[in-house]
Design an enzyme around this catalytic site. Structure first.
Site, PDB file in Angstrom:
ATOM      1  N   SER A   1       3.381  -2.128  10.180  1.00  0.00           N
ATOM      2  CA  SER A   1       4.784  -2.066  10.252  1.00  0.00           C
ATOM      3  C   SER A   1       5.552  -3.409  10.228  1.00  0.00           C
ATOM      4  CB  SER A   1       5.266  -1.495  11.767  1.00  0.00           C
ATOM      5  OG  SER A   1       4.696  -0.343  11.740  1.00  0.00           O
TER       6      SER A   1
ATOM      7  N   GLU B   1      -7.173   4.507   8.109  1.00  0.00           N
ATOM      8  CA  GLU B   1      -6.814   5.827   7.853  1.00  0.00           C
ATOM      9  C   GLU B   1      -8.067   6.400   7.388  1.00  0.00           C
ATOM     10  OE1 GLU B   1      -3.021   5.441   5.743  1.00  0.00           O
ATOM     11  OE2 GLU B   1      -2.148   5.029   7.620  1.00  0.00           O
TER      12      GLU B   1
ATOM     13  N   LYS C   1       0.084   4.187  -0.152  1.00  0.00           N
ATOM     14  CA  LYS C   1      -0.639   5.332   0.376  1.00  0.00           C
ATOM     15  C   LYS C   1      -0.614   6.663  -0.084  1.00  0.00           C
ATOM     16  CE  LYS C   1       0.083   3.494   4.996  1.00  0.00           C
ATOM     17  NZ  LYS C   1       0.099   3.517   6.408  1.00  0.00           N
TER      18      LYS C   1
ATOM     19  N   HIS D   1      -9.711   1.189   4.954  1.00  0.00           N
ATOM     20  CA  HIS D   1      -8.475   1.086   5.521  1.00  0.00           C
ATOM     21  C   HIS D   1      -8.686   2.174   6.849  1.00  0.00           C
ATOM     22  CE1 HIS D   1      -4.152   2.334   6.514  1.00  0.00           C
ATOM     23  NE2 HIS D   1      -3.915   1.324   5.731  1.00  0.00           N
TER      24      HIS D   1
ATOM     25  N   GLY E   1       2.319   2.195  10.853  1.00  0.00           N
ATOM     26  CA  GLY E   1       3.315   3.252  10.524  1.00  0.00           C
ATOM     27  C   GLY E   1       3.833   3.725  11.674  1.00  0.00           C
TER      28      GLY E   1
ATOM     29  N   ASN F   1       0.957  -1.391   0.014  1.00  0.00           N
ATOM     30  CA  ASN F   1      -0.130   0.018   0.004  1.00  0.00           C
ATOM     31  C   ASN F   1       0.752   1.440   0.241  1.00  0.00           C
ATOM     32  OD1 ASN F   1      -1.680   2.157   0.495  1.00  0.00           O
ATOM     33  ND2 ASN F   1      -2.117   1.470   2.481  1.00  0.00           N
TER      34      ASN F   1
ATOM     35  N   GLU G   1      -5.308  -5.224  10.342  1.00  0.00           N
ATOM     36  CA  GLU G   1      -4.112  -4.189  10.613  1.00  0.00           C
ATOM     37  C   GLU G   1      -4.592  -3.444  12.104  1.00  0.00           C
ATOM     38  OE1 GLU G   1      -2.414  -2.920   6.813  1.00  0.00           O
ATOM     39  OE2 GLU G   1      -4.160  -1.714   7.110  1.00  0.00           O
TER      40      GLU G   1
HETATM   41  C1  PEP Z   1      -0.847   0.150   5.849  1.00  0.00           C
HETATM   42  O1  PEP Z   1      -1.168   1.390   6.054  1.00  0.00           O
HETATM   43  O2  PEP Z   1      -1.539  -0.495   5.164  1.00  0.00           O
HETATM   44  C2  PEP Z   1       0.368  -0.340   6.519  1.00  0.00           C
HETATM   45  C3  PEP Z   1       0.254  -1.571   6.842  1.00  0.00           C
HETATM   46  O3  PEP Z   1       1.291   0.588   6.870  1.00  0.00           O
HETATM   47  P1  PEP Z   1       2.702   0.238   7.578  1.00  0.00           P
HETATM   48  O4  PEP Z   1       3.301  -1.158   6.965  1.00  0.00           O
HETATM   49  O5  PEP Z   1       3.485   1.525   7.272  1.00  0.00           O
HETATM   50  O6  PEP Z   1       2.575   0.177   9.022  1.00  0.00           O
END
Ligand code: PEP
Length: 251
Positions: free
Chosen positions: A212, A97, A11, A95, A173, A9, A167
Protein backbone atom coordinates in the site's frame (compact mmCIF):
# COMPACT_ATOMS: atom_id res chain seq x y z
CA UNK A 1 25.79 3.52 -2.48
CA UNK A 2 22.67 1.61 -3.49
CA UNK A 3 20.61 3.04 -6.35
CA UNK A 4 16.93 3.23 -5.34
CA UNK A 5 14.50 1.13 -7.35
CA UNK A 6 10.79 1.75 -7.70
CA UNK A 7 8.91 -1.14 -9.25
CA UNK A 8 5.26 -1.11 -10.29
CA UNK A 9 3.44 -4.42 -10.07
CA UNK A 10 0.35 -4.16 -12.27
CA UNK A 11 -0.86 -7.59 -11.12
CA UNK A 12 -3.75 -8.99 -13.22
CA UNK A 13 -4.95 -5.55 -14.30
CA UNK A 14 -5.31 -4.06 -17.73
CA UNK A 15 -6.62 -4.35 -21.26
CA UNK A 16 -4.80 -3.39 -24.44
CA UNK A 17 -6.56 -0.02 -24.26
CA UNK A 18 -5.84 0.73 -20.60
CA UNK A 19 -2.24 -0.44 -20.97
CA UNK A 20 -1.84 1.98 -23.91
CA UNK A 21 -3.16 4.79 -21.68
CA UNK A 22 -0.78 3.87 -18.88
CA UNK A 23 2.16 3.75 -21.28
CA UNK A 24 1.17 7.24 -22.49
CA UNK A 25 1.15 8.50 -18.91
CA UNK A 26 4.48 6.89 -18.09
CA UNK A 27 6.09 8.35 -21.20
CA UNK A 28 5.15 11.82 -20.00
CA UNK A 29 6.83 11.38 -16.61
CA UNK A 30 10.10 13.10 -15.90
CA UNK A 31 12.33 10.34 -14.56
CA UNK A 32 14.14 11.34 -11.36
CA UNK A 33 17.91 11.20 -11.63
CA UNK A 34 19.56 8.31 -9.84
CA UNK A 35 16.39 6.23 -9.47
CA UNK A 36 15.82 2.99 -11.36
CA UNK A 37 12.20 2.50 -12.39
CA UNK A 38 10.55 -0.73 -13.56
CA UNK A 39 7.04 -1.89 -14.38
CA UNK A 40 5.70 -5.44 -14.24
CA UNK A 41 2.70 -5.78 -16.56
CA UNK A 42 0.65 -8.95 -16.97
CA UNK A 43 2.57 -11.35 -19.18
CA UNK A 44 0.18 -10.88 -22.09
CA UNK A 45 1.04 -7.18 -22.38
CA UNK A 46 4.81 -7.36 -21.93
CA UNK A 47 5.46 -6.93 -25.67
CA UNK A 48 3.12 -3.93 -25.85
CA UNK A 49 4.83 -2.31 -22.86
CA UNK A 50 8.37 -3.01 -24.10
CA UNK A 51 7.50 -1.42 -27.45
CA UNK A 52 5.52 1.41 -25.90
CA UNK A 53 8.30 2.38 -23.50
CA UNK A 54 11.13 2.08 -26.03
CA UNK A 55 13.63 4.87 -25.49
CA UNK A 56 12.24 5.71 -22.04
CA UNK A 57 14.41 4.67 -19.13
CA UNK A 58 11.87 2.35 -17.55
CA UNK A 59 12.72 -1.33 -17.25
CA UNK A 60 10.12 -4.01 -17.87
CA UNK A 61 9.75 -7.08 -15.71
CA UNK A 62 7.45 -10.09 -15.42
CA UNK A 63 5.35 -11.10 -12.42
CA UNK A 64 6.33 -14.77 -12.53
CA UNK A 65 8.35 -17.31 -14.45
CA UNK A 66 8.35 -21.09 -14.80
CA UNK A 67 10.57 -23.28 -12.64
CA UNK A 68 12.19 -24.54 -15.83
CA UNK A 69 14.41 -21.84 -17.32
CA UNK A 70 14.10 -22.87 -20.97
CA UNK A 71 11.12 -23.33 -23.28
CA UNK A 72 9.60 -26.80 -23.41
CA UNK A 73 6.55 -28.88 -22.57
CA UNK A 74 5.02 -27.00 -19.63
CA UNK A 75 1.53 -25.92 -20.60
CA UNK A 76 0.49 -22.46 -19.54
CA UNK A 77 3.84 -21.42 -18.11
CA UNK A 78 6.32 -18.88 -19.44
CA UNK A 79 10.06 -19.58 -19.29
CA UNK A 80 12.58 -17.05 -18.03
CA UNK A 81 14.38 -17.38 -21.37
CA UNK A 82 11.17 -16.33 -23.16
CA UNK A 83 10.73 -13.36 -20.84
CA UNK A 84 14.28 -12.31 -21.56
CA UNK A 85 13.60 -12.71 -25.29
CA UNK A 86 10.50 -10.53 -24.94
CA UNK A 87 12.52 -7.68 -23.44
CA UNK A 88 12.20 -8.24 -19.69
CA UNK A 89 15.11 -7.61 -17.39
CA UNK A 90 13.55 -8.51 -14.03
CA UNK A 91 11.04 -10.99 -12.66
CA UNK A 92 9.11 -11.15 -9.38
CA UNK A 93 9.44 -14.45 -7.56
CA UNK A 94 7.49 -15.54 -4.52
CA UNK A 95 4.88 -12.78 -4.45
CA UNK A 96 2.58 -13.56 -1.52
CA UNK A 97 -0.46 -13.80 -3.79
CA UNK A 98 1.27 -16.70 -5.53
CA UNK A 99 2.60 -18.25 -2.32
CA UNK A 100 -0.80 -18.12 -0.59
CA UNK A 101 -3.40 -18.39 -3.35
CA UNK A 102 -1.49 -20.70 -5.70
CA UNK A 103 0.45 -22.67 -3.10
CA UNK A 104 3.95 -21.77 -4.29
CA UNK A 105 6.43 -23.36 -1.92
CA UNK A 106 9.80 -21.98 -0.82
CA UNK A 107 11.38 -24.69 -2.94
CA UNK A 108 9.56 -23.57 -6.09
CA UNK A 109 10.40 -19.96 -5.35
CA UNK A 110 14.10 -20.88 -5.14
CA UNK A 111 13.88 -22.78 -8.43
CA UNK A 112 12.25 -19.80 -10.13
CA UNK A 113 14.94 -17.53 -8.66
CA UNK A 114 17.62 -19.76 -10.17
CA UNK A 115 15.78 -20.03 -13.50
CA UNK A 116 15.56 -16.25 -13.73
CA UNK A 117 19.25 -15.71 -13.04
CA UNK A 118 20.32 -18.43 -15.44
CA UNK A 119 18.61 -16.43 -18.22
CA UNK A 120 20.11 -13.10 -17.21
CA UNK A 121 17.01 -11.78 -15.45
CA UNK A 122 17.21 -10.12 -12.04
CA UNK A 123 14.91 -11.89 -9.60
CA UNK A 124 12.97 -9.75 -7.12
CA UNK A 125 12.42 -12.11 -4.20
CA UNK A 126 9.24 -11.21 -2.31
CA UNK A 127 9.04 -12.12 1.38
CA UNK A 128 6.64 -11.14 4.12
CA UNK A 129 4.49 -12.25 7.01
CA UNK A 130 0.73 -12.53 7.42
CA UNK A 131 -1.18 -10.54 10.03
CA UNK A 132 -1.49 -13.59 12.27
CA UNK A 133 2.25 -14.21 12.06
CA UNK A 134 2.99 -10.59 12.97
CA UNK A 135 0.54 -10.63 15.85
CA UNK A 136 2.13 -13.77 17.24
CA UNK A 137 5.60 -12.22 17.07
CA UNK A 138 6.81 -14.43 14.22
CA UNK A 139 7.64 -11.77 11.60
CA UNK A 140 11.41 -12.12 11.64
CA UNK A 141 11.25 -15.89 11.85
CA UNK A 142 8.94 -16.15 8.80
CA UNK A 143 10.86 -13.67 6.68
CA UNK A 144 14.15 -15.24 7.77
CA UNK A 145 12.96 -18.66 6.70
CA UNK A 146 11.79 -17.43 3.28
CA UNK A 147 15.18 -15.80 2.72
CA UNK A 148 17.07 -18.77 4.08
CA UNK A 149 15.47 -21.20 1.68
CA UNK A 150 17.08 -19.34 -1.24
CA UNK A 151 20.42 -18.96 0.58
CA UNK A 152 20.46 -22.67 1.44
CA UNK A 153 19.70 -23.91 -2.03
CA UNK A 154 21.62 -21.34 -4.11
CA UNK A 155 24.15 -19.71 -1.77
CA UNK A 156 24.26 -16.11 -0.55
CA UNK A 157 26.27 -14.99 -3.60
CA UNK A 158 23.14 -15.03 -5.79
CA UNK A 159 21.96 -11.90 -3.97
CA UNK A 160 24.71 -9.91 -5.66
CA UNK A 161 22.43 -10.00 -8.74
CA UNK A 162 19.02 -9.88 -7.11
CA UNK A 163 16.60 -7.62 -5.29
CA UNK A 164 14.61 -8.45 -2.15
CA UNK A 165 11.14 -7.01 -1.55
CA UNK A 166 9.74 -7.04 1.97
CA UNK A 167 5.98 -7.06 1.61
CA UNK A 168 3.95 -7.68 4.75
CA UNK A 169 0.92 -9.60 3.53
CA UNK A 170 -1.39 -7.60 5.80
CA UNK A 171 -0.33 -4.40 4.03
CA UNK A 172 -0.82 -5.57 0.44
CA UNK A 173 -3.84 -4.04 -1.18
CA UNK A 174 -5.38 -3.22 2.19
CA UNK A 175 -4.51 0.45 2.52
CA UNK A 176 -2.55 -0.42 5.66
CA UNK A 177 1.13 0.45 5.41
CA UNK A 178 3.84 -0.71 7.77
CA UNK A 179 5.21 2.26 9.65
CA UNK A 180 8.69 3.33 8.51
CA UNK A 181 10.04 1.94 11.81
CA UNK A 182 8.27 -1.41 11.42
CA UNK A 183 9.55 -1.77 7.86
CA UNK A 184 13.07 -0.64 8.77
CA UNK A 185 13.27 -3.27 11.52
CA UNK A 186 12.56 -6.08 9.03
CA UNK A 187 14.79 -4.60 6.31
CA UNK A 188 17.67 -4.37 8.78
CA UNK A 189 17.10 -7.99 9.83
CA UNK A 190 17.14 -9.13 6.18
CA UNK A 191 20.39 -7.26 5.58
CA UNK A 192 21.91 -8.65 8.78
CA UNK A 193 20.97 -12.20 7.77
CA UNK A 194 22.75 -11.74 4.43
CA UNK A 195 25.69 -10.00 6.15
CA UNK A 196 26.20 -13.00 8.41
CA UNK A 197 27.14 -14.90 5.24
CA UNK A 198 28.67 -12.18 3.09
CA UNK A 199 29.04 -8.52 4.16
CA UNK A 200 29.66 -7.20 0.64
CA UNK A 201 26.57 -8.84 -0.77
CA UNK A 202 24.50 -7.52 2.13
CA UNK A 203 25.79 -3.96 1.64
CA UNK A 204 24.98 -3.97 -2.06
CA UNK A 205 21.59 -5.68 -2.21
CA UNK A 206 18.55 -3.48 -2.65
CA UNK A 207 15.67 -4.21 -0.30
CA UNK A 208 12.35 -2.72 -1.40
CA UNK A 209 9.31 -2.15 0.77
CA UNK A 210 5.90 -3.09 -0.61
CA UNK A 211 2.43 -2.82 0.85
CA UNK A 212 0.00 0.00 0.00
CA UNK A 213 2.78 2.48 -0.80
CA UNK A 214 1.31 5.79 -1.94
CA UNK A 215 2.89 9.09 -2.89
CA UNK A 216 1.93 10.41 0.56
CA UNK A 217 3.75 7.63 2.47
CA UNK A 218 6.68 6.99 0.12
CA UNK A 219 9.18 9.67 1.17
CA UNK A 220 9.13 8.70 4.83
CA UNK A 221 9.52 4.99 4.05
CA UNK A 222 12.29 5.58 1.52
CA UNK A 223 14.08 7.80 4.04
CA UNK A 224 14.87 4.80 6.25
CA UNK A 225 18.46 3.56 6.02
CA UNK A 226 17.71 0.03 4.82
CA UNK A 227 14.77 0.81 2.52
CA UNK A 228 16.05 1.14 -1.03
CA UNK A 229 12.81 1.86 -2.84
CA UNK A 230 9.41 0.29 -3.26
CA UNK A 231 7.38 -2.42 -4.88
CA UNK A 232 4.12 -0.67 -5.66
CA UNK A 233 0.87 -2.41 -6.58
CA UNK A 234 -2.35 -0.42 -6.81
CA UNK A 235 -0.71 3.00 -6.97
CA UNK A 236 1.39 1.96 -9.98
CA UNK A 237 -1.74 1.82 -12.14
CA UNK A 238 -1.93 5.61 -12.03
CA UNK A 239 1.01 7.14 -13.89
CA UNK A 240 0.94 10.43 -11.97
CA UNK A 241 0.82 8.73 -8.57
CA UNK A 242 3.53 6.30 -9.62
CA UNK A 243 5.64 9.21 -10.88
CA UNK A 244 5.31 10.95 -7.53
CA UNK A 245 6.45 7.77 -5.76
CA UNK A 246 9.46 7.55 -8.09
CA UNK A 247 10.33 11.17 -7.31
CA UNK A 248 10.09 10.43 -3.58
CA UNK A 249 12.80 7.80 -4.05
CA UNK A 250 15.06 10.42 -5.59
CA UNK A 251 14.67 13.03 -2.89
C1 PEP B 1 2.08 -5.75 -4.33
O1 PEP B 1 1.19 -6.52 -4.61
O2 PEP B 1 3.25 -6.03 -4.63
C2 PEP B 1 1.73 -4.53 -3.62
C3 PEP B 1 2.65 -3.95 -2.92
O3 PEP B 1 0.44 -4.09 -3.73
P1 PEP B 1 -0.21 -2.75 -3.11
O4 PEP B 1 0.78 -1.63 -3.31
O5 PEP B 1 -1.48 -2.54 -3.86
O6 PEP B 1 -0.42 -3.01 -1.65
Amino acid sequence: MRRPLVAGNWKMHGTRASVAELIKGLRQLAMPAGVEVAVFPPCLYIGQVVEGLAGKSILVGAQNCAVEPLQGALTGEVAASQLQDAGCSLVLVGHSERRILLGESDDWVARKFAAAQSCGLTPVLCVGETREQRESGKTLEVVGRQLDSVIESLGVGVFAQAVVAYEPVWAIGTGLTASPEQAQQVHAAIRAQLAAENADVARGVRILYGGSVKAASAAELFGMPDIDGGLVGGASLNADEFGAICRAAGS
